[in-house]
Enzyme design. Structure first.
Site, PDB file in Angstrom:
ATOM      1  N   CYS A 230       0.872  -1.186   0.000  1.00 50.87           N
ATOM      2  CA  CYS A 230       0.000   0.000   0.000  1.00 50.87           C
ATOM      3  C   CYS A 230       0.903   1.228   0.000  1.00 50.87           C
ATOM      4  O   CYS A 230       0.949   2.000   0.961  1.00 50.87           O
ATOM      5  CB  CYS A 230      -0.921   0.009   1.222  1.00 50.87           C
ATOM      6  SG  CYS A 230      -1.963  -1.455   1.390  1.00 50.87           S
ATOM      7  N   ALA A 231       1.619   1.428  -1.084  1.00 49.47           N
ATOM      8  CA  ALA A 231       2.757   2.352  -1.093  1.00 49.47           C
ATOM      9  C   ALA A 231       2.372   3.817  -1.016  1.00 49.47           C
ATOM     10  O   ALA A 231       3.135   4.638  -0.491  1.00 49.47           O
ATOM     11  CB  ALA A 231       3.601   2.108  -2.339  1.00 49.47           C
ATOM     12  N   GLY A 234       5.023   6.611  -1.381  1.00 47.80           N
ATOM     13  CA  GLY A 234       6.306   5.918  -1.396  1.00 47.80           C
ATOM     14  C   GLY A 234       7.270   6.277  -0.282  1.00 47.80           C
ATOM     15  O   GLY A 234       8.442   5.904  -0.351  1.00 47.80           O
ATOM     16  N   GLY A 235       6.807   6.952   0.765  1.00 51.40           N
ATOM     17  CA  GLY A 235       7.716   7.366   1.829  1.00 51.40           C
ATOM     18  C   GLY A 235       8.464   6.210   2.467  1.00 51.40           C
ATOM     19  O   GLY A 235       9.684   6.275   2.674  1.00 51.40           O
ATOM     20  N   LYS A 236       7.752   5.133   2.766  1.00 54.70           N
ATOM     21  CA  LYS A 236       8.401   3.994   3.418  1.00 54.70           C
ATOM     22  C   LYS A 236       9.266   3.220   2.437  1.00 54.70           C
ATOM     23  O   LYS A 236      10.336   2.717   2.801  1.00 54.70           O
ATOM     24  CB  LYS A 236       7.350   3.114   4.091  1.00 54.70           C
ATOM     25  CG  LYS A 236       6.701   3.802   5.290  1.00 54.70           C
ATOM     26  CD  LYS A 236       5.716   2.902   6.006  1.00 54.70           C
ATOM     27  CE  LYS A 236       5.202   3.597   7.266  1.00 54.70           C
ATOM     28  NZ  LYS A 236       4.460   4.826   6.966  1.00 54.70           N
ATOM     29  N   ASP A 253       0.074   0.025  -5.256  1.00 53.57           N
ATOM     30  CA  ASP A 253      -1.083   0.635  -4.591  1.00 53.57           C
ATOM     31  C   ASP A 253      -2.307   0.358  -5.458  1.00 53.57           C
ATOM     32  O   ASP A 253      -2.207   0.316  -6.692  1.00 53.57           O
ATOM     33  CB  ASP A 253      -0.892   2.146  -4.407  1.00 53.57           C
ATOM     34  CG  ASP A 253      -1.827   2.714  -3.353  1.00 53.57           C
ATOM     35  OD1 ASP A 253      -1.358   2.948  -2.229  1.00 53.57           O
ATOM     36  OD2 ASP A 253      -3.032   2.897  -3.642  1.00 53.57           O
ATOM     37  N   ASP A 291       1.241  -0.868   4.874  1.00 52.81           N
ATOM     38  CA  ASP A 291       0.923   0.375   5.584  1.00 52.81           C
ATOM     39  C   ASP A 291      -0.559   0.635   5.299  1.00 52.81           C
ATOM     40  O   ASP A 291      -0.920   1.302   4.338  1.00 52.81           O
ATOM     41  CB  ASP A 291       1.804   1.513   5.071  1.00 52.81           C
ATOM     42  CG  ASP A 291       1.635   2.783   5.877  1.00 52.81           C
ATOM     43  OD1 ASP A 291       0.877   2.773   6.872  1.00 52.81           O
ATOM     44  OD2 ASP A 291       2.245   3.804   5.506  1.00 52.81           O
ATOM     45  N   CYS A 344      -1.079   4.397  10.970  1.00 51.69           N
ATOM     46  CA  CYS A 344      -0.815   5.632  11.716  1.00 51.69           C
ATOM     47  C   CYS A 344      -2.046   5.925  12.577  1.00 51.69           C
ATOM     48  O   CYS A 344      -2.617   7.010  12.533  1.00 51.69           O
ATOM     49  CB  CYS A 344      -0.494   6.793  10.777  1.00 51.69           C
ATOM     50  SG  CYS A 344      -1.697   7.057   9.458  1.00 51.69           S
TER      51      CYS A 344
END
Length: 400
Positions: A230-231, A234-236, A253, A291, A344
């Site tokens: 679940c990009a 793309g932070g992670k 995604d 995520d 989060c």
């Protein structure tokens, strides 16, 4: 613009938001209609608006009404500023105080903990109290304040100390943060980041410190095959690429449009990330990162509008979706591989609950971590799971 005129502008924007306009659109519309406002004025109005959205319940209680005017009266009172000095009706200031408003402003203000409790949706308050337990008052108070600005140092290109020096040369002060070895907290010059050379050359990326800390959970060996299922933006995936440059990372995604920033971000960072089309993932991976879509309750300091938009029905939809995504993602985990679930969120119904349900399908939890704003960043939850083996109780770790 005078301070009073800025309050008047915020009142207009807030009334538009309360009538149903998205916050960013309401601010943009105000800016276009008031081109005389300088960058400092626009920033001040924006700050007033988002302070009011974070503290909507307590400001309305202090100001006497859930209106733009009531929220700005509440802001003045919360900041110990005399409302009568700003609500004068002179020039571009808000209209003078009414007798009813004066009477309300004379009423003793509620205790701080009562005001903090008002800044959660009423229907969610019992659940968040149970989930936060003894941390409820402290976390609630922190959620009323603006979130810090954090940067992730791209360790594939530089060191934390060198990144600090590069930022300082451009008037951006940043201090090392203990949540993660790559984390910097910006203490001055945050508005300069996006145009700084340190950012443009990929030395740093904007990323919350708690999000960075979660990635320390992730077991990543050189050359590992990694799927960020679940990009989003793309932070992670970018952080994993920096931590393990030899890893083969695929970003996916369900909505391809969400990944449109990954390619330019990866180019800036010097990272190699393969993009998979929605529903077109093939093969298996040593690590699958989920995520998951969630309430975002751990990030409501940054996106306070979402707090008031969440409904019980939407939360139920999200929890069902989280279980479905875990089952989908698990199919791509290679024998001996790992599945990492993150949100989060501060809510156990989105964190421990879906993991507890998933454990019944032949998986075990090997590591788990829960963070709240008391730890310095956003609220986050993460768990690492492996196939087969003895089932164990979910042990949560807190850094607070």
């Amino acid at each position: 613009m005078t301070p009073a005129a800025r309050l008047a502008a915020a009142i207009d924007v807030l009334d538009a938001i309360l009538a149903g306009a998205p916050a960013e659109r309401a601010l943009t519309n105000w800016g276009r209609a008031n081109r005389f406002a300088g960058s400092g004025d626009r920033a001040a109005v924006r700050d007033h608006v988002f302070d009011a959205l974070r503290c909507r319940g307590s400001f309305a209680a202090l100001g006497g009404a859930l209106t733009g005017r009531g929220l700005m009266l509440g802001l003045c009172r919360a900041e110990d500023r005399a409302p009568e000095a700003f609500f004068t009706g002179a020039g571009h200031a808000p209209a003078a105080l009414t007798d009813a408003e004066r009477d309300h402003l004379c009423v003793a203000r509620p205790a701080a903990e009562d005001l903090a409790a008002r800044d959660w949706p009423d229907w969610l308050l019992p659940q968040i109290k149970e989930d936060l337990g003894s941390d409820f008052d402290a976390v609630s108070a922190q959620m009323q304040a603006r979130a810090p600005v954090f940067l992730r140092v791209n360790v594939a290109k530089t060191t934390r100390r060198a990144a600090q020096a590069a930022l300082a040369a451009e008037g951006i002060e940043a201090a090392a943060h203990p949540l993660a070895e790559t984390a910097l907290e910006v203490t001055a010059g945050a508005r300069k980041i996006m145009k700084s050379r340190a950012y443009e050359t990929g030395l740093v990326e904007l990323q919350d410190a708690a999000s960075q800390a979660m990635l320390a959970l992730v077991p990543l060996s050189p050359g590992a095959r990694v799927l960020d299922y679940c990009a989003g933006g793309g932070g992670k995936a970018l952080a994993l690429a920096a931590a393990a440059p030899q890893a083969r990372i695929t970003a996916h995604d369900i909505d391809a449009a969400r990944m449109r920033d990954i390619a330019p971000r990866a180019k800036r960072a010097g990272a190699r990330i393969t993009l998979a089309q929605p529903g077109k993932v093939t093969g298996t991976f040593d690590l699958v990162l989920v995520d998951a879509p969630c309430s975002g309750s751990g990030t409501w300091r940054r996106a306070p509008e979402a707090k008031w938009a969440l409904t019980p029905a939407r939360l139920a939809e999200l929890t069902a979706l989280q279980g479905e995504i875990l089952a989908q993602a698990a199919r791509f985990v290679a024998p001996g591989g790992r599945l990492c679930y993150m949100t989060c969120s501060l809510l156990s119904v989105e964190n421990a609950a879906p993991i507890a349900a998933f454990r019944g399908t032949g998986w075990q939890v090997t590591r788990a971590l829960r963070l709240t704003p008391r730890d310095g960043g956003d609220g986050f939850f993460g768990a690492v799971l492996e196939r087969d083996g003895t089932d164990r109780e979910l042990a949560l770790t807190s850094l607070g």
